[in-house]
Design a protein around this motif. Structure first.
Motif, PDB file in Angstrom:
ATOM      1  N   PRO A  12       0.842  -1.206   0.000  1.00 24.95           N
ATOM      2  CA  PRO A  12       0.000   0.000   0.000  1.00 24.95           C
ATOM      3  C   PRO A  12       0.876   1.254   0.000  1.00 24.95           C
ATOM      4  CG  PRO A  12      -0.586  -1.479   1.817  1.00 24.95           C
ATOM      5  CD  PRO A  12       0.683  -1.986   1.219  1.00 24.95           C
ATOM      6  N   VAL A  13       0.420   2.272  -0.708  1.00 28.43           N
ATOM      7  CA  VAL A  13       1.102   3.566  -0.720  1.00 28.43           C
ATOM      8  C   VAL A  13       0.055   4.653  -0.517  1.00 28.43           C
ATOM      9  CG1 VAL A  13       3.043   2.796  -2.166  1.00 28.43           C
ATOM     10  CG2 VAL A  13       1.008   3.743  -3.241  1.00 28.43           C
ATOM     11  N   ALA A  14       0.513   5.820  -0.110  1.00 25.10           N
ATOM     12  CA  ALA A  14      -0.415   6.919   0.167  1.00 25.10           C
ATOM     13  C   ALA A  14      -1.225   7.302  -1.069  1.00 25.10           C
ATOM     14  CB  ALA A  14       0.364   8.125   0.686  1.00 25.10           C
ATOM     15  N   ASP A  15      -0.633   7.171  -2.254  1.00 26.43           N
ATOM     16  CA  ASP A  15      -1.329   7.535  -3.494  1.00 26.43           C
ATOM     17  C   ASP A  15      -2.499   6.618  -3.823  1.00 26.43           C
ATOM     18  OD1 ASP A  15       0.515   9.540  -3.764  1.00 26.43           O
ATOM     19  OD2 ASP A  15       1.662   8.564  -5.355  1.00 26.43           O
ATOM     20  N   ASP A  16      -2.653   5.505  -3.090  1.00 24.92           N
ATOM     21  CA  ASP A  16      -3.773   4.597  -3.330  1.00 24.92           C
ATOM     22  C   ASP A  16      -5.111   5.240  -2.982  1.00 24.92           C
ATOM     23  OD1 ASP A  16      -2.026   2.578  -4.125  1.00 24.92           O
ATOM     24  OD2 ASP A  16      -2.131   1.508  -2.216  1.00 24.92           O
ATOM     25  N   GLY A  17      -5.093   6.219  -2.113  1.00 23.30           N
ATOM     26  CA  GLY A  17      -6.349   6.827  -1.689  1.00 23.30           C
ATOM     27  C   GLY A  17      -7.180   5.839  -0.895  1.00 23.30           C
ATOM     28  N   PHE A  18      -8.469   5.788  -1.168  1.00 26.60           N
ATOM     29  CA  PHE A  18      -9.411   4.902  -0.484  1.00 26.60           C
ATOM     30  C   PHE A  18      -9.302   3.524  -1.118  1.00 26.60           C
ATOM     31  CE2 PHE A  18     -13.580   3.257   0.744  1.00 26.60           C
ATOM     32  CZ  PHE A  18     -13.738   3.775   2.022  1.00 26.60           C
ATOM     33  N   ARG A  19      -8.954   2.523  -0.319  1.00 28.30           N
ATOM     34  CA  ARG A  19      -8.667   1.177  -0.829  1.00 28.30           C
ATOM     35  C   ARG A  19      -9.865   0.253  -0.628  1.00 28.30           C
ATOM     36  NH1 ARG A  19      -3.304  -0.498  -1.261  1.00 28.30           N
ATOM     37  NH2 ARG A  19      -3.736  -2.388  -0.077  1.00 28.30           N
ATOM     38  N   VAL A  20     -10.360  -0.312  -1.749  1.00 31.69           N
ATOM     39  CA  VAL A  20     -11.544  -1.170  -1.717  1.00 31.69           C
ATOM     40  C   VAL A  20     -11.194  -2.536  -2.312  1.00 31.69           C
ATOM     41  CG1 VAL A  20     -13.943  -1.455  -2.446  1.00 31.69           C
ATOM     42  CG2 VAL A  20     -13.029   0.843  -2.040  1.00 31.69           C
ATOM     43  N   LEU A  21     -11.308  -3.575  -1.510  1.00 29.06           N
ATOM     44  CA  LEU A  21     -11.138  -4.938  -2.004  1.00 29.06           C
ATOM     45  C   LEU A  21     -12.420  -5.337  -2.714  1.00 29.06           C
ATOM     46  CD1 LEU A  21      -9.486  -7.587  -2.172  1.00 29.06           C
ATOM     47  CD2 LEU A  21     -10.529  -8.242   0.010  1.00 29.06           C
ATOM     48  N   VAL A  22     -12.300  -5.776  -3.981  1.00 24.91           N
ATOM     49  CA  VAL A  22     -13.474  -6.101  -4.787  1.00 24.91           C
ATOM     50  C   VAL A  22     -13.509  -7.585  -5.146  1.00 24.91           C
ATOM     51  CG1 VAL A  22     -13.828  -3.761  -5.655  1.00 24.91           C
ATOM     52  CG2 VAL A  22     -12.307  -5.318  -6.914  1.00 24.91           C
ATOM     53  N   ASP A  23     -12.972  -8.419  -4.287  1.00 31.57           N
ATOM     54  CA  ASP A  23     -13.015  -9.875  -4.449  1.00 31.57           C
ATOM     55  C   ASP A  23     -14.074 -10.457  -3.520  1.00 31.57           C
ATOM     56  OD1 ASP A  23     -11.045 -10.064  -6.338  1.00 31.57           O
ATOM     57  OD2 ASP A  23      -9.503 -10.793  -4.988  1.00 31.57           O
ATOM     58  N   ARG A  24     -14.708 -11.526  -3.974  1.00 31.20           N
ATOM     59  CA  ARG A  24     -15.730 -12.200  -3.164  1.00 31.20           C
ATOM     60  C   ARG A  24     -15.095 -12.981  -2.021  1.00 31.20           C
ATOM     61  NH1 ARG A  24     -20.860 -12.397  -4.164  1.00 31.20           N
ATOM     62  NH2 ARG A  24     -20.563 -11.636  -6.266  1.00 31.20           N
ATOM     63  N   ARG A  28      -5.725 -15.183  -0.093  1.00 31.63           N
ATOM     64  CA  ARG A  28      -4.825 -16.037   0.685  1.00 31.63           C
ATOM     65  C   ARG A  28      -3.509 -15.332   0.959  1.00 31.63           C
ATOM     66  NH1 ARG A  28      -5.062 -22.108  -1.811  1.00 31.63           N
ATOM     67  NH2 ARG A  28      -7.286 -22.388  -1.526  1.00 31.63           N
ATOM     68  N   GLY A  29      -2.981 -15.618   2.139  1.00 31.57           N
ATOM     69  CA  GLY A  29      -1.638 -15.167   2.470  1.00 31.57           C
ATOM     70  C   GLY A  29      -1.505 -13.700   2.803  1.00 31.57           C
ATOM     71  N   ILE A  30      -2.596 -13.022   3.069  1.00 27.90           N
ATOM     72  CA  ILE A  30      -2.499 -11.604   3.432  1.00 27.90           C
ATOM     73  C   ILE A  30      -3.391 -11.329   4.640  1.00 27.90           C
ATOM     74  CG2 ILE A  30      -4.289 -10.784   1.868  1.00 27.90           C
ATOM     75  CD1 ILE A  30      -2.279  -8.409   1.344  1.00 27.90           C
ATOM     76  N   SER A  31      -2.806 -10.657   5.598  1.00 30.00           N
ATOM     77  CA  SER A  31      -3.562 -10.320   6.806  1.00 30.00           C
ATOM     78  C   SER A  31      -4.378  -9.055   6.568  1.00 30.00           C
ATOM     79  CB  SER A  31      -2.609 -10.094   7.982  1.00 30.00           C
ATOM     80  OG  SER A  31      -1.846  -8.917   7.763  1.00 30.00           O
ATOM     81  N   LYS A  32      -5.364  -8.853   7.399  1.00 33.17           N
ATOM     82  CA  LYS A  32      -6.171  -7.639   7.283  1.00 33.17           C
ATOM     83  C   LYS A  32      -5.334  -6.396   7.559  1.00 33.17           C
ATOM     84  CE  LYS A  32     -10.442  -9.948   7.922  1.00 33.17           C
ATOM     85  NZ  LYS A  32     -11.748 -10.069   8.408  1.00 33.17           N
ATOM     86  N   GLU A  33      -4.356  -6.532   8.448  1.00 32.44           N
ATOM     87  CA  GLU A  33      -3.482  -5.402   8.751  1.00 32.44           C
ATOM     88  C   GLU A  33      -2.637  -5.039   7.531  1.00 32.44           C
ATOM     89  OE1 GLU A  33      -3.578  -8.219  10.796  1.00 32.44           O
ATOM     90  OE2 GLU A  33      -5.014  -7.264  12.144  1.00 32.44           O
ATOM     91  N   ARG A  34      -2.085  -6.051   6.879  1.00 35.14           N
ATOM     92  CA  ARG A  34      -1.224  -5.798   5.715  1.00 35.14           C
ATOM     93  C   ARG A  34      -2.032  -5.267   4.528  1.00 35.14           C
ATOM     94  NH1 ARG A  34       1.380  -9.780   1.706  1.00 35.14           N
ATOM     95  NH2 ARG A  34       2.632  -8.347   0.496  1.00 35.14           N
ATOM     96  N   ALA A  35      -3.260  -5.710   4.390  1.00 35.82           N
ATOM     97  CA  ALA A  35      -4.100  -5.272   3.265  1.00 35.82           C
ATOM     98  C   ALA A  35      -4.452  -3.787   3.380  1.00 35.82           C
ATOM     99  CB  ALA A  35      -5.369  -6.105   3.209  1.00 35.82           C
ATOM    100  N   ARG A  36      -4.567  -3.296   4.582  1.00 36.85           N
ATOM    101  CA  ARG A  36      -4.913  -1.897   4.854  1.00 36.85           C
ATOM    102  C   ARG A  36      -6.106  -1.425   4.016  1.00 36.85           C
ATOM    103  NH1 ARG A  36       0.256   1.730   4.947  1.00 36.85           N
ATOM    104  NH2 ARG A  36       1.708   0.042   5.094  1.00 36.85           N
ATOM    105  N   LEU A  37      -7.197  -2.148   4.165  1.00 27.33           N
ATOM    106  CA  LEU A  37      -8.413  -1.821   3.437  1.00 27.33           C
ATOM    107  C   LEU A  37      -9.201  -0.725   4.129  1.00 27.33           C
ATOM    108  CD1 LEU A  37      -9.893  -5.354   2.735  1.00 27.33           C
ATOM    109  CD2 LEU A  37      -8.401  -4.000   1.284  1.00 27.33           C
ATOM    110  N   ASP A  38      -9.867   0.048   3.321  1.00 26.23           N
ATOM    111  CA  ASP A  38     -10.873   0.960   3.856  1.00 26.23           C
ATOM    112  C   ASP A  38     -12.254   0.327   3.759  1.00 26.23           C
ATOM    113  OD1 ASP A  38      -9.242   3.359   4.468  1.00 26.23           O
ATOM    114  OD2 ASP A  38      -8.790   3.207   2.327  1.00 26.23           O
ATOM    115  N   ARG A  39     -12.385  -0.613   2.804  1.00 27.18           N
ATOM    116  CA  ARG A  39     -13.679  -1.269   2.610  1.00 27.18           C
ATOM    117  C   ARG A  39     -13.485  -2.582   1.867  1.00 27.18           C
ATOM    118  NH1 ARG A  39     -19.180   0.099   1.850  1.00 27.18           N
ATOM    119  NH2 ARG A  39     -20.100  -1.909   2.315  1.00 27.18           N
TER     120      ARG A  39
END
Length: 115
Positions: A12-24, A28-39
């Motif tokens: 994740p980088v600051a330029d990502d803005g609001f981060r939305v995971l769009v997978d159902r 695998r292999g990624i923690s919620k902390e590392r994903a840094r999702l907003d939604r």
């Protein structure tokens, strides 16, 4: 307003803005902390049937894109995503597939939002 597309496994980088995971499914292999999702908006992802059909034959991308576009036209979650896009200057749609950057459902979704 800008909508970008990025693999959730990328840093994740600051330029990502609001981060939305769009997978159902959760990637695998990624923690919620590392994903840094907003939604996590799994309802906007392709149906399980379409995802399974495409996964078995990635050479079907053009047909997949057309079928996914048809699903998006009737999907109420698209309205919710449009509200997110309208509320944030930059939104990054995150996906987990190892598919090439231009041949995945998030790219189709971003094009749908622009059209």
């Amino acid at each position: 307003m800008g909508v970008g597309v990025k693999r959730v496994h990328d840093e994740p980088v600051a330029d990502d803005g609001f981060r939305v995971l769009v997978d159902r499914l959760w990637p695998r292999g990624i923690s919620k902390e590392r994903a840094r999702l907003d939604r996590w908006l799994k309802e906007v992802a392709p149906s399980t049937e379409l995802r399974t059909w495409f996964h078995a034959r990635p050479d079907r991308f053009d047909e997949f894109a057309a079928r996914y576009e048809a699903e998006l036209r009737d999907n109420p979650a698209v309205g919710e995503l449009r509200e997110i896009v309208a509320a944030h200057p930059v939104v990054t749609l995150l996906y987990a597939a190892r598919a090439p950057h231009d041949r995945n459902h998030a790219v189709v979704l971003a094009r749908h939002l622009d059209g």
